[in-house]
Design a protein around this motif. Structure first.
Motif, PDB file in Angstrom:
ATOM      1  N   ILE A   1       0.847  -1.193   0.000  1.00 30.40           N
ATOM      2  CA  ILE A   1       0.000   0.000   0.000  1.00 30.40           C
ATOM      3  C   ILE A   1       0.882   1.242   0.000  1.00 30.40           C
ATOM      4  CG2 ILE A   1      -1.602   1.335   1.415  1.00 30.40           C
ATOM      5  CD1 ILE A   1      -3.093  -1.158   2.002  1.00 30.40           C
ATOM      6  N   TRP A   2       1.956   1.202   0.799  1.00 30.71           N
ATOM      7  CA  TRP A   2       2.910   2.319   0.778  1.00 30.71           C
ATOM      8  C   TRP A   2       3.494   2.487  -0.617  1.00 30.71           C
ATOM      9  CZ3 TRP A   2       2.408   5.757   4.164  1.00 30.71           C
ATOM     10  CH2 TRP A   2       2.182   5.466   5.511  1.00 30.71           C
ATOM     11  N   ALA A   3       3.809   1.357  -1.262  1.00 31.37           N
ATOM     12  CA  ALA A   3       4.396   1.435  -2.602  1.00 31.37           C
ATOM     13  C   ALA A   3       3.437   2.140  -3.553  1.00 31.37           C
ATOM     14  CB  ALA A   3       4.731   0.035  -3.114  1.00 31.37           C
ATOM     15  N   LEU A   4       2.154   1.755  -3.508  1.00 28.17           N
ATOM     16  CA  LEU A   4       1.171   2.387  -4.399  1.00 28.17           C
ATOM     17  C   LEU A   4       1.043   3.874  -4.101  1.00 28.17           C
ATOM     18  CD1 LEU A   4      -1.676  -0.236  -4.597  1.00 28.17           C
ATOM     19  CD2 LEU A   4      -0.213   0.564  -6.428  1.00 28.17           C
ATOM     20  N   ILE A   5       1.039   4.207  -2.808  1.00 25.57           N
ATOM     21  CA  ILE A   5       0.914   5.614  -2.425  1.00 25.57           C
ATOM     22  C   ILE A   5       2.092   6.417  -2.972  1.00 25.57           C
ATOM     23  CG2 ILE A   5       1.077   7.160  -0.445  1.00 25.57           C
ATOM     24  CD1 ILE A   5      -0.733   5.304   1.081  1.00 25.57           C
ATOM     25  N   PHE A   6       3.301   5.865  -2.819  1.00 21.63           N
ATOM     26  CA  PHE A   6       4.474   6.634  -3.268  1.00 21.63           C
ATOM     27  C   PHE A   6       4.613   6.662  -4.782  1.00 21.63           C
ATOM     28  CE2 PHE A   6       5.940   6.131   1.167  1.00 21.63           C
ATOM     29  CZ  PHE A   6       6.053   7.484   1.423  1.00 21.63           C
ATOM     30  N   ILE A   7       4.063   5.643  -5.457  1.00 21.05           N
ATOM     31  CA  ILE A   7       4.056   5.717  -6.921  1.00 21.05           C
ATOM     32  C   ILE A   7       3.183   6.888  -7.358  1.00 21.05           C
ATOM     33  CG2 ILE A   7       3.178   4.598  -8.998  1.00 21.05           C
ATOM     34  CD1 ILE A   7       4.041   1.953  -7.763  1.00 21.05           C
ATOM     35  N   THR A   8       2.033   7.035  -6.702  1.00 23.60           N
ATOM     36  CA  THR A   8       1.165   8.152  -7.039  1.00 23.60           C
ATOM     37  C   THR A   8       1.853   9.475  -6.706  1.00 23.60           C
ATOM     38  OG1 THR A   8      -0.584   6.692  -6.281  1.00 23.60           O
ATOM     39  CG2 THR A   8      -1.225   8.912  -6.892  1.00 23.60           C
ATOM     40  N   ALA A   9       2.636   9.491  -5.612  1.00 21.30           N
ATOM     41  CA  ALA A   9       3.246  10.742  -5.167  1.00 21.30           C
ATOM     42  C   ALA A   9       4.486  11.098  -5.981  1.00 21.30           C
ATOM     43  CB  ALA A   9       3.584  10.653  -3.686  1.00 21.30           C
ATOM     44  N   VAL A  10       5.451  10.160  -6.138  1.00 22.88           N
ATOM     45  CA  VAL A  10       6.717  10.526  -6.791  1.00 22.88           C
ATOM     46  C   VAL A  10       6.881   9.869  -8.157  1.00 22.88           C
ATOM     47  CG1 VAL A  10       7.923  10.962  -4.632  1.00 22.88           C
ATOM     48  CG2 VAL A  10       8.030   8.700  -5.635  1.00 22.88           C
ATOM     49  N   GLY A  11       5.895   9.141  -8.626  1.00 23.01           N
ATOM     50  CA  GLY A  11       5.983   8.552  -9.962  1.00 23.01           C
ATOM     51  C   GLY A  11       6.565   7.150  -9.941  1.00 23.01           C
ATOM     52  N   LEU A  12       6.489   6.474 -11.087  1.00 25.28           N
ATOM     53  CA  LEU A  12       6.997   5.110 -11.203  1.00 25.28           C
ATOM     54  C   LEU A  12       8.500   5.081 -10.995  1.00 25.28           C
ATOM     55  CD1 LEU A  12       5.044   3.979 -14.376  1.00 25.28           C
ATOM     56  CD2 LEU A  12       4.568   3.314 -12.026  1.00 25.28           C
ATOM     57  N   GLY A  13       9.014   3.960 -10.465  1.00 18.50           N
ATOM     58  CA  GLY A  13      10.456   3.814 -10.325  1.00 18.50           C
ATOM     59  C   GLY A  13      10.867   3.354  -8.946  1.00 18.50           C
ATOM     60  N   PRO A  14      12.155   3.029  -8.803  1.00 18.34           N
ATOM     61  CA  PRO A  14      12.637   2.444  -7.543  1.00 18.34           C
ATOM     62  C   PRO A  14      12.527   3.379  -6.346  1.00 18.34           C
ATOM     63  CG  PRO A  14      14.461   2.895  -9.030  1.00 18.34           C
ATOM     64  CD  PRO A  14      13.205   3.107  -9.816  1.00 18.34           C
ATOM     65  N   MET A  15      12.512   4.698  -6.606  1.00 15.14           N
ATOM     66  CA  MET A  15      12.389   5.655  -5.496  1.00 15.14           C
ATOM     67  C   MET A  15      11.160   5.352  -4.653  1.00 15.14           C
ATOM     68  SD  MET A  15      13.437   8.420  -4.097  1.00 15.14           S
ATOM     69  CE  MET A  15      13.755  10.088  -4.431  1.00 15.14           C
ATOM     70  N   ALA A  16      10.018   5.120  -5.323  1.00 10.98           N
ATOM     71  CA  ALA A  16       8.772   4.819  -4.612  1.00 10.98           C
ATOM     72  C   ALA A  16       8.936   3.549  -3.787  1.00 10.98           C
ATOM     73  CB  ALA A  16       7.626   4.665  -5.607  1.00 10.98           C
TER      74      ALA A  16
END
Lengths: 282, 290
Positions: A142-157
């Motif tokens: 769920i955190w991963a999905l949230i951060f994808i929405t926030a900072v975009g696709l990629g390993p950062m999320a």
């Protein structure tokens, strides 16, 4: 009179049953309650199964499709993309390493704050522990999905998701390790004139550091698995390639990626197990 | 006297030098790994600083605009609790699907895990090669992430909770088999021998000598797995495995961030409550043994 098993005849059993029937039968209200509970449980499970919305055709078709998938997986093949797969896998490992490291780093001070023996105030202790619980209850994906929405696709999320899902769980474990630490070294350090932070540094930290490291390693093992999954939703790493191959139904390449992943996980688990054992022994 | 002190001093210096040497090597290796990881995963300070405002903006839109004065008003008043949870019936149903998925998967995996564990345990007289195979099968299932299994099952059985159920069941079976085999290997074998001496078959030995000894542990590990499975069932919808995860992903992809926040709040509260309840029951189960 003691009888051997071979000497017990049906005749003897019948005699015993006639003499003490209550030893051979369950009272009716107990068996009724048991039956009722079982019926409720079975009905509930049947209702849940019905809620899956599955038809016989879909069920049977699914298994024949599954058979096709397994047949197409053999032999696994890299399809000429092995360099991409290795890159994806190393990205997964890198995400797991840096995520675990950052989470463990954050967890050390939080662990001290969350330990009863360091911060004695029950109110602060209560709120810190509940704060940990809320973060622990949120699944990493769920955190991963949230951060994808926030900072975009990629390993950062993915890395951010690992940090947020792990720091609280590690803090709780660290706090427990600190609470269980032997008090005598602390008293020794305090009696030689050191107070506060120095007592924690030289009285507590040497005791708990091996435990902390070993738990961080354990989390690293599990994070390699999590990081591999993150790619499926787009947060970097090998999961991206796997998801893509499955979508394109290139099952031989999907099998190759899965095998690569299994071997890597096996090697990492073995290495981490050795290091953890020597940490705890030392 | 003087020589003893000198010897101690020399000894101390060599030990200390060796410790420092190893510490330096470990530090260098860790720093090198860290830099390499940061480079490979693109997790560099510049990108992080770049991303922080975006994260801030996201959470600004994500967190609900609840207003204290109208908090308890109806669902048409903006800022009220019901306005935020306007689709609570749909989400509640999806959440129930996820929980049912977790329950079914747990029940199934406790049974299959126990069956596999009786084969994998090395003290019940199962042939060595069979134990080995059972254990390796469990290892394989345990290592395959449930989401990867779900991808394959979604392809075969279509989008929906059945694919998710199968994935969680297989993964949990692997995890439980390992734990159950360890429990079985630690039982008291006298009872098994007693039953065998009385002419009991292998299945009867398992039923009447093994099961009563391990039941509290089997139930307790099963509950622990249930807690994990609820989280997995919530997440499995992200790849088409049905339940609340699908609602969450749909909301995020449509950029209905407040909806996603409401769903997340429901999931976290339910997982939290289930963990609390299950922990109570587990402590009672294990307490009953001691």
């Amino acid at each position: 009179m003691i009888l051997l098993p071979a000497q017990v005849t049906p005749d003897l059993i019948a005699k015993a049953q006639a003499r003490a029937p209550q030893l051979f039968a369950v009272p009716w209200h107990v068996s009724a309650l048991r039956g009722l509970t079982a019926a409720v449980v079975v009905l509930y499970l049947l209702w849940a199964i019905a809620g899956l919305g599955l038809t016989w055709e879909r069920f049977l078709l699914g298994f024949s499709k599954l058979g096709d998938v397994l047949r197409l997986m053999v032999p696994p093949s890299d399809g000429g993309f092995w360099a991409d797969f290795v890159e994806g896998l190393s990205e997964t490992l890198a995400m797991a390493f840096i995520g675990t490291f950052a989470a463990a780093l954050i967890a050390v001070p939080l662990g001290f704050i969350g330990a009863k023996t360091v911060v004695a105030n029950p109110l602060i202790h209560f709120f810190i522990r509940r704060f940990f619980d809320v973060f622990r209850a949120t699944p990493a994906l769920i955190w991963a999905l949230i951060f994808i929405t926030a900072v975009g696709l990629g390993p950062m999320a993915g890395v951010l998701a690992l940090i947020l899902s792990d720091f609280a769980a590690l803090s709780k474990l660290y706090a427990e390790a600190i609470e269980n630490a032997d008090k005598r070294p602390v008293e020794g350090v305090v009696s030689s004139g050191a107070g506060g932070l120095l007592a924690l540094r030289f009285g507590v930290l040497p005791q708990v550091l091996p435990i902390m490291l070993s738990q961080a390693l354990y989390f690293f093992e599990s994070n390699v698995r999590s990081a591999a999954i993150f790619g499926i939703v787009g947060a970097g790493g090998i999961g991206f390639h796997l998801n893509e191959r499955i979508r394109l139904t290139q099952w031989d390449q999907a099998a190759f990626i899965i095998l690569m992943f299994l071997v890597t996980v096996f090697i990492i688990d073995q290495m981490s197990y050795r290091i953890r054992r020597s940490l705890i022994a030392g | 006297m003087a020589t003893a002190t000198a010897r101690f001093e020399a000894e101390y210096q060599t030990i200390r030098a060796r410790a420092l040497f190893w510490r330096a090597i470990v530090t260098v290796v860790i720093v090198a790994l860290l830099l390499l990881s940061a480079y490979v995963s693109d997790f560099v300070p510049a990108r992080l600083i770049d991303g922080l405002p975006k994260i801030g903006l996201f959470f600004e839109n994500f967190l609900p605009g609840l207003r204290q004065d109208v908090l308890l008003e109806g669902e048409r008043t903006e800022g009220s609790f019901l306005y935020w949870f306007y689709a609570w019936d749909i989400w509640g149903l999806a959440l129930l699907t996820s929980i049912n998925m977790a329950i079914l998967a747990t029940v199934a995996s406790v049974m299959s895990g126990f069956a596999l564990a009786t084969l994998a345990a090395r003290n019940l007289g199962v042939p060595g090669w069979l134990s080995f195979l059972a254990m390796r099968l469990a290892d394989l299932l345990r290592t395959l992430p449930d989401l990867v299994l779900a991808l394959v099952f979604v392809f075969a059985f279509g989008i929906g909770p059945f694919a998710g159920l199968l994935a969680i069941w297989l993964h949990a079976t692997g995890a439980l088999t390992k734990l159950y085999a360890e429990v079985i290997e630690n039982i008291n074998l006298n009872q098994v021998e007693g039953l065998r001496g009385a002419g009991g078959s292998w299945l009867q030995c398992v039923r009447f000598a093994v099961v009563p000894q391990v039941l509290p542990n089997v139930a307790s590990y099963g509950l622990l797995r249930f807690e994990i499975n609820v989280g997995a069932a919530a997440a499995i919808g992200f790849v088409g495995g049905g339940g609340i995860g699908q609602e969450f992903v749909n909301a995020l992809q449509a950029n209905w961030l407040q909806d996603a926040a409401a769903i997340l709040a429901m999931v976290v509260v339910v997982i939290f409550l289930i963990d609390l309840l299950s922990e109570r029951v587990r402590h009672r189960l294990i307490g009953g043994v001691a």
